[in-house]
Write an enzyme that holds these catalytic residues in place. Structure first.
Site, PDB file in Angstrom:
ATOM      1  N   LYS A   1      33.751  45.057  48.661  1.00 14.07           N
ATOM      2  CA  LYS A   1      32.773  46.677  48.637  1.00 14.07           C
ATOM      3  C   LYS A   1      33.430  47.459  49.682  1.00 14.07           C
ATOM      4  CE  LYS A   1      30.197  46.560  46.264  1.00 14.07           C
ATOM      5  NZ  LYS A   1      31.143  47.964  45.102  1.00 14.07           N
TER       6      LYS A   1
ATOM      7  N   ASP B   1      36.506  41.653  45.740  1.00  6.93           N
ATOM      8  CA  ASP B   1      37.032  41.916  43.972  1.00  6.93           C
ATOM      9  C   ASP B   1      38.605  41.996  43.964  1.00  6.93           C
ATOM     10  OD1 ASP B   1      34.855  42.860  45.277  1.00  6.93           O
ATOM     11  OD2 ASP B   1      34.179  43.100  43.500  1.00  6.93           O
TER      12      ASP B   1
ATOM     13  N   GLY C   1      29.763  41.748  40.600  1.00  6.38           N
ATOM     14  CA  GLY C   1      29.901  40.614  41.684  1.00  6.38           C
ATOM     15  C   GLY C   1      31.737  39.723  40.767  1.00  6.38           C
ATOM     16  N   ALA C   2      31.959  39.591  41.419  1.00  2.69           N
ATOM     17  CA  ALA C   2      33.697  39.514  40.554  1.00  2.69           C
ATOM     18  C   ALA C   2      33.567  38.377  39.911  1.00  2.69           C
ATOM     19  CB  ALA C   2      34.714  39.938  41.758  1.00  2.69           C
TER      20      ALA C   2
END
Ligand code: MRU
Length: 368
Positions: free
Chosen positions: A255, A244, A54-55
């Protein structure tokens, strides 16, 4: 957010005062375990092998990686080695470079003996900021959900479809896409979430479904291909995802599979919103489709899944024929024209160069 009723973050300083604890996200939803990171290599491995992902959480882990690196070698060479090691872990989420640049800017001018203490302070600051920023995103997104609620019959659920995990497990706390959902639920708004399973790594059905369940948010897990059908039949009011990396013109990289959801949403006149901290905006890119690097991950993520047998044994199972060639692009880019709006910590913006620049004028100056 809470795990079995106890408030937790996804990354925190260990009681020893120097090592760093994380939640192991590779074994969800079958086990809940924590891991301790003791040096920069541990942090790099945790990011590359997706113990954390997860960014925003990748950025936070990189920050602590810089602090751990400064314990061992705070020279200029140590600083640049740590930067390069962490930067090479994953290519797509821009929060990684954003965090590393932030640490470099703060640490490089200092004498080596002052760097370690400053790096730990910066890591704490970064994490606290992440929580505050996501909470602000939650407030702006809550207003959006409440405005949709006004269009529904009293008490009727607002159905929100989300993809991947842009939840608190992808950040330090709150999540990006989930922050408005948690705030709406906590305020008594009747929200229901369609959770895309998100093949190949299943972040939807292993992470998002788990955390919504922990918080008591009504949801159903669906296969990735169900979204279009649900939209066509009036069963989705809002699509809400994370990202992201979003380019300066509002193209949204997220994603793999997000783009298809945006297309289906547009075809069915359903609003498609993306929740993001400004640290996820890459103002150096004026076009996301051409310029955002898309991570290609190992084909075994496609050919195999982690599951639990009826006997309770957690094991990896092969799905594809022996020898079938495999391809695994991990992200896609949704063009700005399909994005209804970007929910940031400063408010909701149109997905356009002008709107993003107006909201973040200090950062927008260096767009190529
Ligand atoms: O490959 P991952 O699990 O790191 O990808 C995560 C996502 O795509 C999330 O949707 C994204 O980071 C949003 S951030 C809260």
């Amino acid at each position: 957010m809470k795990v079995n009723g106890t408030p937790m973050r996804t990354i925190w300083l260990n009681d020893d005062g120097w090592s760093v604890d994380i939640i192991d996200q590779t074994i969800f939803p079958f086990s809940f375990e924590t891991l301790t990171l003791r040096n920069v290599s541990d942090c790099a491995r945790a990011i590359a092998q997706m113990y954390v992902r997860g960014a925003p959480l990748i950025g936070a882990t990189a920050g602590y990686g810089m602090a751990l690196a400064m314990r061992e070698d705070a020279t200029d060479a140590g600083l640049s080695h740590a930067y390069d090691t962490l930067l090479s872990t994953r290519p797509t989420a821009i929060n990684l470079k954003w965090a590393l640049d932030r640490f470099n800017t703060v640490l490089a001018p200092l004498a080596p003996d002052g760097r370690m203490r400053r790096a730990y302070r910066e890591a704490t600051l970064l994490c606290d900021e992440d929580v505050a920023v996501n909470s602000a995103i939650g407030n702006h997104g809550l207003a959006l959900i409440e405005s949709i609620a006004k269009t529904k019959a009293p008490g009727e659920a607002i159905n929100i479809l989300t993809h991947c995990n842009a939840g608190w497990l992808a950040t330090v706390d709150w999540g990006t896409a989930t922050a408005p959902i948690y705030k709406a639920h906590d305020k008594g708004v009747n929200v229901h979430v369609w959770v895309d399973e998100t093949r190949p790594r299943n972040q939807g059905n292993s992470l998002t479904a788990w955390e919504l369940g922990q918080h008591g948010v009504p949801h159903h897990v669906i296969v990735d291909n169900a979204g279009g059908h649900l939209m066509q039949h009036g069963r989705v009011d809002l699509v809400l995802t994370g990202t992201d990396r979003t380019s300066a013109n509002g193209d949204v990289c997220n994603k793999i599979g997000t783009y298809l959801k945006a297309l289906a949403a547009r075809d069915n006149d359903i609003p498609f919103y993306v929740a993001l901290p400004s640290s996820t905006i890459d103002f150096s890119l004026h076009d996301g489709i051409a310029n955002i690097p898309i991570e290609e991950r190992c084909g075994t993520e496609v050919s195999h899944v982690l599951g639990r047998t009826e006997d309770g044994i957690v094991q990896r199972m092969q799905l594809t024929p022996d020898g079938s060639p495999l391809a695994n692009p991990a992200f896609d880019v949704t063009p700005a024209r399909l994005v209804t709006g970007l929910i940031t910590e400063r408010g909701i913006a149109k997905a356009s160069t002008n709107a993003l620049a107006a909201l973040f004028p200090m950062r927008a100056g260096n767009t190529a």
